[in-house]
Design a protein around this motif. Structure first.
Motif, PDB file in Angstrom:
ATOM      1  N   MET A 539      17.062  11.809-113.715  1.00 20.29           N
ATOM      2  CA  MET A 539      18.044  11.490-112.685  1.00 20.29           C
ATOM      3  C   MET A 539      18.955  10.337-113.085  1.00 20.29           C
ATOM      4  SD  MET A 539      16.179  11.870-108.979  1.00 20.29           S
ATOM      5  CE  MET A 539      17.716  11.314-108.223  1.00 20.29           C
ATOM      6  N   LYS A 547      21.712  14.302-120.326  1.00 19.32           N
ATOM      7  CA  LYS A 547      20.448  14.610-119.652  1.00 19.32           C
ATOM      8  C   LYS A 547      19.596  15.495-120.556  1.00 19.32           C
ATOM      9  CE  LYS A 547      20.447  15.260-115.261  1.00 19.32           C
ATOM     10  NZ  LYS A 547      20.617  15.787-113.883  1.00 19.32           N
ATOM     11  N   SER A 698      21.032   5.410-111.194  1.00 19.58           N
ATOM     12  CA  SER A 698      19.963   6.281-110.715  1.00 19.58           C
ATOM     13  C   SER A 698      19.472   5.838-109.343  1.00 19.58           C
ATOM     14  CB  SER A 698      18.802   6.272-111.717  1.00 19.58           C
ATOM     15  OG  SER A 698      17.711   7.035-111.232  1.00 19.58           O
ATOM     16  N   ARG A 701      21.983   6.776-106.686  1.00 20.27           N
ATOM     17  CA  ARG A 701      21.925   8.178-106.289  1.00 20.27           C
ATOM     18  C   ARG A 701      20.713   8.449-105.386  1.00 20.27           C
ATOM     19  NH1 ARG A 701      24.471   8.727-111.390  1.00 20.27           N
ATOM     20  NH2 ARG A 701      22.519   8.650-112.561  1.00 20.27           N
ATOM     21  N   ARG A 702      19.608   7.768-105.647  1.00 16.31           N
ATOM     22  CA  ARG A 702      18.428   7.924-104.787  1.00 16.31           C
ATOM     23  C   ARG A 702      18.706   7.369-103.383  1.00 16.31           C
ATOM     24  NH1 ARG A 702      13.039   5.798-107.505  1.00 16.31           N
ATOM     25  NH2 ARG A 702      12.270   6.550-105.460  1.00 16.31           N
TER      26      ARG A 702
END
Length: 747
Positions: A539, A547, A698, A701-702
């Protein structure tokens, strides 16, 4: 059947090879900062350097055609062989004995098929040289002596003699263990009803060598009237080693001077090369049984390339750089000069022609008038375009009207063949003035000839785009028969399609951050904080290719151990990533990282620790400094940081020394020197910042995802728990910024 080469031997070869020297045998490399060198790509025709080499990692990549890889990949492409044979070629050159899995010792092979052909040619050369001093070889000695070459001078150029017998060389090579197939594959013999027989018989011989000095073929001159082969000169037929349109006689002797002076003199025969070198023209080479063509031009361009003005094209007879052809003054010489018009415009603007007034070739000119005359011949060379145009006009008496018309009709097609439109008008004007006609008449005739001949319009002075749009066309036209040309053409077409699309742009901070981190992981993994790296997950990466690359690192077993050489890490990661991501890894391996200092690892880093016995080498490891010392005992010594090219090294003793500095510290090896990839504090800080940015992204985004959950959650208790999670994540983001970015600002 011989099995697979043992992995430890493959890594020993990788550790011993120096990519810089191997590439620079055919490409002029210039420093480009951060331990990177740039040059003209040897795998496609280009005018602006886009071929990048990172010796400290053993990696190379061309930003023009997209090819790239490690030391073995380069040999595979340049020699048109497979992986196993590439390993064997390098092993042969470095004197490394290879062992094969599931193969009895009695079946171990000492070299590849290609190396056996090279060995056969070398033994043939020794045989021919020895035969030159026999009684039978008197005509060959008279031939050389008649051209004023002494015994020592003939030996310098490897002159020899192939005896008249049917199978003298065949029997000699058979006594050394060579098979008839190896002899025929090397072009030294042919098969008849009674078996193999010598290809060269009753002729004076010259060895044809590549730029590294390896004998790959021969040229031979007729000596006897009863020779079954009528041709005055014959050459080795095309073989795995020898392709007549890709070799230049004397390149092994002239290469260093060509690179240094950025000049090359192209003559027509072996004795002309000898005469020029003996007269002080040490940049002389000759084609072998064929006219100078596009493939020869590529070889020359890679050696005399100049990019001192960056993106500005150096067109025309710029200071110092020039290509000089020496043609005979006869009709064949004139035809050869016109044939040269088939080369590209940029090359031709730096091309000159030297023709002696009495039409003598360099060898005869030296015999008749001495060394100084040869030097003056080259100094007085005339631009190729001017030479051909003036020659066409000189054939007519232009004081008469009929002569003027004849000259105009003769010269118009010549000017029309100049593809560079910037030059056509200038030469049309000069020709009109010389002939004594109006410019309008000349332009009309040239335009008509240009349409009739279908000449493709070019502008040699236009800025060059890195992605050559004509590259696929050139491959299809010029290289369709060469191994790998089809796949290269397909790759170029794919990359051009990607470059020309307008729906996905990568000039954004997310892409740049992920790209830089992956470049650092590949180039300087010793700078990676393992705890921070462990905090990343899929992520953390928003760009699909990175990725996927993160997943490949996981498949490869994670970051490399401290003792793993850089080349082995690159190989391990490429193998785990597979063919889909291998080009990405190749390109990231030569990606410039914005770090202070001359080098991230350097082309000549310092030692870590080396011990054991066997050949010396150049395996960089992730850590150490440039101040370690080697001890030694026993027989021989381990060499450090030596750029040995294809020269073999050996050492049977043991040595040990210590390296200090940041990064992974000292590595160890068996008989190879260890050249560290030095990891600076700045590199550690830079990589930490990159990972912090990705970790922060990351977390962001969480947090965004949790906000969406809160909006759809009806239970207040669930919302409170989600809010607590957000608070913790925001605290972690704040901590990351404080630890990394504030520290960076204080520094």
């Amino acid at each position: 059947m011989v099995g697979r080469i043992k992995k430890e031997d493959v890594e020993k070869v990788r550790a011993s090879a120096d990519l810089y020297d191997i590439v620079s045998d055919s490409v002029t490399l210039k420093p480009a900062g951060s331990g990177t060198f740039m040059g003209l790509c040897p795998f496609h025709d280009e005018k602006t350097p886009s071929f990048s080499v990172r010796p400290s990692l053993g990696a190379w990549h061309c930003f023009g055609c997209g090819l790239g890889g490690d030391i073995f990949g380069y040999v595979e492409q340049s020699e048109s062989v497979g992986f196993a044979e590439a390993v064997e070629i390098l092993a042969d050159k470095y004197g490394i004995e290879l062992h094969y899995e599931n193969t009895p010792d009695s079946q171990q092979r000492s070299g590849s098929t290609r190396s056996r052909l090279l060995q056969a040619n070398e033994e043939a050369q020794k045989f021919f040289v020895e035969q030159l001093m026999t009684k039978e070889a008197l005509p060959a000695r008279k031939l050389l002596g008649g051209r004023t070459f002494t015994k020592a001078q003939s030996a310098r150029f490897g002159c020899g003699y192939a005896p008249q017998g049917w199978d003298n060389l065949v029997r000699h090579l058979a006594s050394l263990g060579f098979t008839q197939k190896e002899m025929t594959d090397a072009g030294l013999a042919r098969m008849g009803q009674r078996g193999a027989y010598d290809y060269f018989r009753g002729r004076a011989t010259w060895p044809i060598r590549d730029s590294t000095g390896r004998t790959i073929g021969f040229g031979a001159r007729k000596l006897y009237d009863d020779d079954a082969i009528a041709a005055k000169y014959i050459n080795t037929p095309d073989t795995t080693l020898y392709h007549k349109n890709q070799v230049l006689y004397g390149i092994d002797l002239a290469k260093k001077a060509i690179v240094s002076k950025r000049q090359v003199v192209i003559v027509e025969g072996y004795t002309d090369v000898m005469a020029c070198h003996l007269a002080g023209i040490d940049t002389a080479v000759a084609t072998c049984g064929t006219a100078f063509g596009l493939e020869h031009a590529k070889i020359v361009r890679r050696l005399i390339s100049d990019d001192s003005l960056g993106a500005v094209q150096l067109i025309g007879p710029v200071k110092g750089s020039r290509v000089v052809f020496t043609f005979d003054g006869d009709a064949a010489g004139q035809k050869a000069a016109i044939h040269a018009f088939g080369l590209d415009g940029t090359f031709l603007t730096q091309t000159f022609v030297a023709v002696a007034q009495d039409g003598l070739d360099p060898c005869d000119l030296r015999i008749k008038h001495g060394d100084v005359a040869v030097q003056k011949l080259i100094e007085g060379a005339k631009p190729l375009y001017d030479f051909v145009i003036d020659t066409a006009i000189a054939a007519f008496d232009t004081q008469y009207t009929t002569g003027q018309v004849g000259a105009m009709k003769a010269v118009a097609p010549v000017i029309a063949q100049i593809r560079d439109r910037s030059l056509v008008g200038m030469y049309a004007q000069k020709a009109a003035r010389t002939i004594g006609i109006s410019l309008q008449q000349m332009n009309s005739e040239v335009a008509s000839a240009r349409r009739r001949l279908g000449v493709r319009d070019e502008d040699a002075y236009a800025p060059r785009r890195r992605n050559n749009q004509n590259f696929a066309y050139q491959l299809e036209r010029n290289e369709a028969s060469t191994p790998g040309a089809r796949s290269r053409e397909r790759l170029v077409a794919q990359r051009r399609g990607a470059a020309q699309q307008g729906y996905y742009h990568v000039d954004d901070s997310v892409f740049i951050t992920e790209q830089q981190l992956m470049g650092a992981i590949i180039q300087i993994p010793g700078a990676i904080n393992r705890d921070m790296f462990a905090s990343l997950d899929e992520m953390s990466f928003a760009i699909p290719v990175f990725k996927s690359l993160y997943q490949a690192i996981t498949v490869a077993g994670g970051l490399p151990e401290k003792s793993v050489p850089a080349g082995e890490w690159l190989h391990t990661l490429s193998k785990a990533a597979g063919p889909l991501l291998e080009p990405v890894i190749d390109e990231l391996a030569v990606l410039p990282l914005p770090l202070p200092g001359e080098d991230n690892g350097g082309a000549a880093g310092g030692p870590g620790v080396g011990s054991g016995s066997g050949p010396g080498g150049n395996a960089p490891r992730f850590g150490g400094s440039q101040n370690g010392q080697y001890g030694s005992n026993g027989q021989g010594a381990v060499q450090n940081g030596a750029r040995s090219g294809f020269q073999s090294q050996s050492g049977n003793g043991s040595g040990a020394g210590a390296g200090t500095g940041s990064g992974f510290g000292a590595g160890s090896g068996q008989g190879e020197s260890v050249r560290s990839v030095v990891v600076s504090d700045a590199a550690v800080q830079y990589v930490a910042e990159l990972m912090a940015k990705l970790r922060d992204g990351s977390l962001m985004r969480r947090i965004s995802a949790i906000h969406h959950q809160m909006n759809s959650a009806g239970d207040p208790n669930v919302k409170i728990k989600l809010l607590e999670t957000i608070t913790k994540l925001e605290a972690e983001r704040k901590s990351i910024r404080a630890q990394i970015f504030e520290a960076s600002h204080r520094g």
